[in-house]
Write a protein that holds these residues in place. Sequence first.
Motif, short mmCIF file in Angstrom:
data_model
loop_
_atom_site.label_atom_id
_atom_site.label_comp_id
_atom_site.label_asym_id
_atom_site.label_seq_id
_atom_site.Cartn_x
_atom_site.Cartn_y
_atom_site.Cartn_z
N THR A 199 0.83 -1.20 0.00
CA THR A 199 0.00 0.00 0.00
C THR A 199 0.87 1.26 0.00
O THR A 199 0.47 2.28 -0.56
CB THR A 199 -0.95 0.00 1.21
OG1 THR A 199 -0.19 -0.15 2.42
CG2 THR A 199 -1.95 -1.13 1.11
N GLY A 200 2.05 1.19 0.63
CA GLY A 200 2.95 2.34 0.59
C GLY A 200 3.43 2.62 -0.81
O GLY A 200 3.49 3.78 -1.25
N ALA A 201 3.79 1.56 -1.54
CA ALA A 201 4.22 1.72 -2.94
C ALA A 201 3.08 2.25 -3.79
O ALA A 201 3.27 3.09 -4.68
CB ALA A 201 4.74 0.39 -3.48
N LEU A 202 1.87 1.78 -3.51
CA LEU A 202 0.70 2.24 -4.27
C LEU A 202 0.42 3.72 -3.99
O LEU A 202 0.11 4.49 -4.91
CB LEU A 202 -0.52 1.40 -3.91
CG LEU A 202 -1.84 1.79 -4.57
CD1 LEU A 202 -1.73 1.71 -6.08
CD2 LEU A 202 -2.98 0.90 -4.07
N THR A 203 0.55 4.13 -2.75
CA THR A 203 0.33 5.54 -2.40
C THR A 203 1.32 6.44 -3.13
O THR A 203 0.95 7.49 -3.68
CB THR A 203 0.45 5.73 -0.88
OG1 THR A 203 -0.55 4.97 -0.22
CG2 THR A 203 0.30 7.20 -0.51
N LEU A 204 2.58 6.03 -3.14
CA LEU A 204 3.60 6.81 -3.84
C LEU A 204 3.30 6.89 -5.33
O LEU A 204 3.45 7.95 -5.96
CB LEU A 204 4.98 6.18 -3.61
CG LEU A 204 6.18 6.89 -4.24
CD1 LEU A 204 6.30 8.33 -3.74
CD2 LEU A 204 7.47 6.11 -3.96
N THR A 205 2.83 5.80 -5.90
CA THR A 205 2.48 5.77 -7.32
C THR A 205 1.32 6.71 -7.63
O THR A 205 1.36 7.49 -8.59
CB THR A 205 2.10 4.33 -7.74
OG1 THR A 205 3.22 3.46 -7.51
CG2 THR A 205 1.73 4.28 -9.21
N LYS A 206 0.29 6.67 -6.80
CA LYS A 206 -0.88 7.53 -7.03
C LYS A 206 -0.53 9.00 -6.88
O LYS A 206 -1.01 9.84 -7.65
CB LYS A 206 -2.00 7.13 -6.07
CG LYS A 206 -2.61 5.77 -6.35
CD LYS A 206 -3.89 5.53 -5.59
CE LYS A 206 -3.65 5.45 -4.11
NZ LYS A 206 -4.90 5.12 -3.38
N GLN A 207 0.33 9.31 -5.92
CA GLN A 207 0.75 10.71 -5.75
C GLN A 207 1.50 11.20 -6.99
O GLN A 207 1.28 12.34 -7.44
CB GLN A 207 1.62 10.84 -4.51
CG GLN A 207 0.87 10.66 -3.20
CD GLN A 207 1.79 10.62 -1.99
OE1 GLN A 207 3.01 10.44 -2.12
NE2 GLN A 207 1.22 10.77 -0.81
N ALA A 208 2.35 10.34 -7.53
CA ALA A 208 3.11 10.73 -8.72
C ALA A 208 2.19 10.90 -9.93
O ALA A 208 2.31 11.87 -10.69
CB ALA A 208 4.18 9.68 -9.02
N PHE A 209 1.23 9.98 -10.10
CA PHE A 209 0.29 10.10 -11.22
C PHE A 209 -0.55 11.37 -11.09
O PHE A 209 -0.81 12.07 -12.07
CB PHE A 209 -0.62 8.88 -11.28
CG PHE A 209 0.03 7.65 -11.85
CD1 PHE A 209 1.10 7.76 -12.73
CD2 PHE A 209 -0.43 6.38 -11.53
CE1 PHE A 209 1.70 6.63 -13.25
CE2 PHE A 209 0.15 5.26 -12.05
CZ PHE A 209 1.23 5.38 -12.93
N ALA A 210 -0.98 11.66 -9.87
CA ALA A 210 -1.80 12.84 -9.66
C ALA A 210 -1.05 14.12 -10.01
O ALA A 210 -1.66 15.11 -10.44
CB ALA A 210 -2.27 12.89 -8.21
#
Length: 467
Positions: free
Chosen positions: A214-225
């Motif tokens: 979930t930490g990796a996913l959060t970082l990914t979503k922040q970058a996409f946003a």
Amino acid sequence: MSERLQASWQRSQEYGVSVEEVEPVFAGTFDQESLFFQCGREVLTDLHKTLAAEPISLMLTDADGLVLNRLSGDHSLLRALDAVHLAPGFAYSERETGTNGLGLALADRAPTLVRAEEHYAQSLCTYTCAAVPVLDPLTGRLEGSVNLTTWYKSSSELLLALAQSAASNTTALMLARSQGRSPRPAPRGEVFRVESARLEPGSGTLRSLSTAWTGALTLTKQAFAAGRVVAAVGEAGSGRATLLAQGERETRPRERILAASPPAPQDVEAWLSLWTPELGKPHTAVVLCDVDVLPAWVAERLRDLIHSVQGPVPFSMTAERFEDIPAALAALVDTVVPVPPLRDRSGDVLPLARYAARRARGRDVEFTAAAQRALTDYAWPGNVEQLHRVVKVVAGRTDVIDVRHLPGELRSGPSHRLSSIERFERDEIIRVLGRPGVSMKDAADELGMSRATIYRKIAQYGIRTAQ
């Protein structure tokens, strides 16, 4: 509409399949030497001779819905099928094209007839398709399907019967020729796909996964946003593309995701021509998988194609190490997200195993305490892909998975690297002890060992027993 069709439409919607038209999903090469393909082609060739004047197309597909060949004497039908990519080299499973005859036959492993408006994609509503799965007569493994397609206005009453007859004849011919069968050769060239990302229903939506994921996913979503280009790096099979696809779905839920895996050298031009037209379309994101294996010149072509598009192109990529990404693509990366291997997030093993088992069995599957310990204790060098592969095979045989059902390498604890003889000995002990009701005395008699030796070997190899 029948319950099977309704369920298929629901899955198609969850897969994110387009309801308007079939999006091309092209695969490079396939095994033309398999017993199934050889026998199926012979059966369909004979059937085609009797139907040459009929507006019917006869096809074989593999177990994944890849069209292997196509026969028809109606050239207008062939041209129309080309327009919807129902042609050799293209994938037509339910996950790629939604509800269709061959896709549903493979998904349900049952004879299927899908008429006109019953298709999920509107561009397929001018056809009626009948398909029947073909199983290996010795192993029971799904080999592929026989598919017959015609215009929706043509008579279709006998279409399914013809498909069933062709499938039955293919199985009979495979059985007749199965004696002395040689091992299946490796496919010629690397298979690749250009596809809308195949997110299974619930895939990437398991909310009980570890904080590492979930930490990796959060970082990914922040970058996409923030509009950044992300490279997900980590071991093969760890879920890098799944992470990117899930990040896209949750950040830009209307996005259609185009995932491209590396082609064989001879297929580069076809690969580029298939997915690059999608770059300029609104609401389309691109995931470039395994870019670290691309030759530098192909990476440069990709960079130039991306730069040629007017406006931003949401895209991301996967690789094992950032250092191995070709310079032309590495220069485009804004954020690197490490994806931890499965051995570093053991808490994900059981949720992923239960999900894989439910997909394979079609219902929830129970894991005994011993099986759960074996699954979570194993290092999973092949990561999530290996876990799914193992569970799929085991869940296909039982509703209650015990440690005795698992492969030998999962049932022995950590030890030194075993020799071939040691591995054989370990696996034989596991095989004998894994049979229900076998006592140590029975095992000793069958293996030609004393009970004391068996106990010593169990400790030496770290074998887990169901007792």
